[in-house]
Design an enzyme around this catalytic site. Structure first.
Site, PDB file in Angstrom:
ATOM      1  N   ASP A 132      41.845 -12.942  17.140  1.00  0.00           N
ATOM      2  CA  ASP A 132      42.801 -14.034  17.274  1.00  0.00           C
ATOM      3  C   ASP A 132      44.049 -13.530  16.551  1.00  0.00           C
ATOM      4  OD1 ASP A 132      44.455 -16.136  16.837  1.00  0.00           O
ATOM      5  OD2 ASP A 132      43.001 -17.359  15.738  1.00  0.00           O
ATOM      6  N   LYS A 177      58.881  -6.802  28.352  1.00  0.00           N
ATOM      7  CA  LYS A 177      59.798  -7.883  28.661  1.00  0.00           C
ATOM      8  C   LYS A 177      59.012  -9.128  29.060  1.00  0.00           C
ATOM      9  CE  LYS A 177      61.405  -8.126  32.956  1.00  0.00           C
ATOM     10  NZ  LYS A 177      60.377  -8.626  33.892  1.00  0.00           N
ATOM     11  N   HIS A 207      60.198  -1.117  33.150  1.00  0.00           N
ATOM     12  CA  HIS A 207      59.464  -0.105  33.931  1.00  0.00           C
ATOM     13  C   HIS A 207      60.318   0.509  35.036  1.00  0.00           C
ATOM     14  CE1 HIS A 207      58.606  -3.457  36.716  1.00  0.00           C
ATOM     15  NE2 HIS A 207      58.306  -2.540  37.617  1.00  0.00           N
ATOM     16  N   LYS A 233      60.700   4.772  36.954  1.00  0.00           N
ATOM     17  CA  LYS A 233      60.504   5.120  38.377  1.00  0.00           C
ATOM     18  C   LYS A 233      61.150   6.479  38.657  1.00  0.00           C
ATOM     19  CE  LYS A 233      60.172   0.374  40.036  1.00  0.00           C
ATOM     20  NZ  LYS A 233      58.964   0.159  40.805  1.00  0.00           N
ATOM     21  N   GLU A 269      61.630  -8.502  47.100  1.00  0.00           N
ATOM     22  CA  GLU A 269      60.162  -8.507  47.113  1.00  0.00           C
ATOM     23  C   GLU A 269      59.672  -9.466  48.195  1.00  0.00           C
ATOM     24  OE1 GLU A 269      58.393  -8.143  42.926  1.00  0.00           O
ATOM     25  OE2 GLU A 269      59.985  -9.618  42.709  1.00  0.00           O
ATOM     26  N   ASP A 314      64.146 -12.708  34.802  1.00  0.00           N
ATOM     27  CA  ASP A 314      63.008 -11.847  35.137  1.00  0.00           C
ATOM     28  C   ASP A 314      63.468 -10.488  35.675  1.00  0.00           C
ATOM     29  OD1 ASP A 314      60.209 -11.352  35.490  1.00  0.00           O
ATOM     30  OD2 ASP A 314      60.407 -11.783  37.628  1.00  0.00           O
ATOM     31  N   HIS A 320      66.043  -5.225  34.900  1.00  0.00           N
ATOM     32  CA  HIS A 320      65.944  -4.155  35.899  1.00  0.00           C
ATOM     33  C   HIS A 320      67.274  -3.886  36.617  1.00  0.00           C
ATOM     34  CE1 HIS A 320      61.788  -4.571  35.048  1.00  0.00           C
ATOM     35  NE2 HIS A 320      61.494  -5.499  35.932  1.00  0.00           N
ATOM     36  N   LYS A 337      62.391 -13.212  45.567  1.00  0.00           N
ATOM     37  CA  LYS A 337      60.986 -13.190  45.969  1.00  0.00           C
ATOM     38  C   LYS A 337      60.894 -13.742  47.389  1.00  0.00           C
ATOM     39  CE  LYS A 337      58.827 -12.981  41.544  1.00  0.00           C
ATOM     40  NZ  LYS A 337      58.540 -11.549  41.424  1.00  0.00           N
TER      41      LYS A 337
END
Ligand code: BG6
Length: 497
Positions: A103, A157, A187, A191, A225, A244, A249, A349
């Site tokens: 915990d 993030k 990330h 790439k 996406e 996000d 990014h 999205k």
């Protein structure tokens, strides 16, 4: 930055423990464990490197391995199929793993981790938990003596919800780790094609003289996406596409396109140049935000022939949510290279296709002897990051036959066939960087904060306006207003041209 930031963290010899907080979470079983398995498969982990998952679950090692068998193994199915004795490799990989039931808010609970990790001489702590736990975890790790000068911490993030919360997290983590020990992961910086963009720009003499306004007329950066929010609505509805994707990014991609040549590839030389770009972003006024930003939310629609629900019908999304699942905007950079060159950023999205690309549109010819000839178009450099990795330069060529009709043809840098080497996934590459103490592809504190300085007024203005996001159907390229944003400058998004 203080001088200590330029010094790589001391390299410790001896066993390395990679400790993943959130060891049973989505990120761990979808990305981190598969990335580490691939590193194992390709002999990129030392034999004495161990991986310790940490979670609240009342599990022992056997239960954790059974969990990974069920949840993580499907994400390495391709590697297993391609590898000779794939299953034996997976079993061999699991030998490296252990689990500590902790915990994280209870300092006493860390004793099990101390016992497990007592033989390590280098520890990497990967915090794949909610950011509001970061401080407690760092404090407790320090208190039980697991943080020394060799230790490294990886922060996932989102790092904060706004500038103040990002600063608060950074201040707290800085009490326990020096900046050179902190790896803020984005990330996208791992790439292959994003790293290749640096080589394209700084390893090729022919591009540099053209890489500026007015030779370049506009830049488009799209990360589209087809997936929706999936099982992450609880997180996503509090976050939205701006926090996000754009704050991290897309702005990182913009930095790599726009930065000046760094004096070397040393982490701080690269990060200094990216920081200058972020600081040069022209702050948006309320009027700019109204005119030059578009926020959208998907409604039901069809993608690849499959009906998809609207955002408000997704599990755990409040029926009155105004969270944006799409953003497009026009950014400007106030410096000599980029004055008057608009940068269009777009992400969403449930769009028509999964596509991440950067389009550099060059200026029209000052005078064309072919004026009137059909199909004359400006040259475009199209850098595709995913799903395929390619770099194409659209040139004009003469259409065969009589007359002088022009047609665009691609000069194609086919990276897939040029290199037979395996291409590691972003997380694998970045995790290996952490173990080797390489900070170049991680965000420094001031970069992160500069990104928030630019983004926050936009979020505030959207909230203050009380306007709902514009609707778009799943399976499209976003609200009509996004096309109109480009059309006002006599430009079009790549797929529309
Ligand atoms: C993550 C976002 O950082 O990036 C997700 O939180 C998004 O919402 C993902 O889906 C996209 O990453 P990739 O590598 O699939 O383009």
């Amino acid at each position: 930055m203080p001088a200590e930031n330029n010094t790589p963290a001391p390299l410790a010899k001896g066993p390395l423990d990679i400790v993943i907080f959130g060891g049973a979470g989505d990120l761990a079983f979808r990305k981190l464990i598969p990335a580490l398995f691939n590193a194992h498969l390709h002999n990129r982990l030392d034999t004495d490197t161990r991986i310790i998952g940490v979670g609240r679950q009342d599990w022992d090692r056997t239960a954790y391995l059974a969990f990974l068998d069920e949840k993580a193994k499907p994400f390495v199915a391709k590697s297993l199929a391609d590898a000779p004795q794939g299953d034996a490799q997976w079993t061999g990989f699991l030998e490296r793993l252990d689990f500590a039931s902790v915990d994280v808010t209870n300092p006493q609970a860390y004793q099990s981790l101390v016992t497990l990790s007592k033989t390590a001489s280098l520890r990497v702590f990967y915090l794949a938990t909610a950011p509001n736990l970061f401080t407690q975890i760092c404090a407790n790790l320090t208190q039980v003596g697991l943080v020394d000068a060799h230790a490294r911490v990886v922060l996932e993030k989102p790092l904060g919800h706004d500038l103040a919360s990002a600063k608060a997290i950074n201040d707290e983590v800085a009490k326990y780790f020096s900046e050179r020990q902190i790896y803020r992961i984005d990330h996208y910086l791992g790439k292959e094609t994003v790293q290749n963009l640096m080589v394209l720009r700084f390893g090729n003499a022919i591009l540099e003289p053209l890489w500026r306004g007015p030779s370049i007329r506009s830049v488009q950066i799209t990360v589209a996406e087809t997936v929706g929010v999936g099982s992450r609505a609880g997180f996503y509805d509090q976050t939205g596409a701006m926090r996000d994707m754009v704050q991290n990014h897309l702005l990182q991609l913009l930095c790599i396109v726009a930065m000046e040549p760094p004096i070397s590839l040393d982490p701080d030389d690269v990060r200094d140049e990216k920081l200058k770009v972020l600081r040069s972003l022209r702050p948006m006024t309320a009027l700019d935000i109204k005119r030059d930003t578009v926020r959208g939310q998907y409604q039901s629609g069809t993608i690849d022939g499959k009906p998809e629900p609207g955002y408000l019908s997704e599990d755990n999304v409040p029926k009155n949510s105004r969270t944006e699942t799409f953003v497009s905007l026009k950014a400007n950079i106030n410096n000599a290279r980029w004055a008057n060159v608009p940068f269009y950023l777009r992400t969403g999205k449930r769009m028509q296709a999964r596509r991440s690309e950067i389009i550099i549109e060059f200026d029209d010819l000052p005078f064309s002897i072919f004026s009137g000839a059909a199909n004359s178009q400006p040259n475009r450099l199209v850098i595709s990051l995913q799903p395929e990795e390619s770099i194409q330069l659209q040139m004009m060529a003469k259409e065969p036959g009589s007359g002088m009709n022009l047609r665009p043809v691609n000069l194609n840098l086919d990276l897939q066939s040029a290199f037979s080497e395996r291409r590691a996934e972003a997380y694998e590459r970045l995790l290996i960087d952490v173990t080797k103490g390489r900070l170049t592809h991680f965000m420094r504190r001031d970069e992160l904060e500069a990104a928030w300085v630019w983004v926050e007024p936009i979020l505030n203005e959207w909230a203050a306006s009380g306007e709902a996001p514009k609707n778009y159907h799943a399976g499209t390229w976003g609200p009509a207003a996004s096309s109109a944003l480009m059309a006002r400058a006599n430009l079009t998004w790549h797929e529309e041209s």
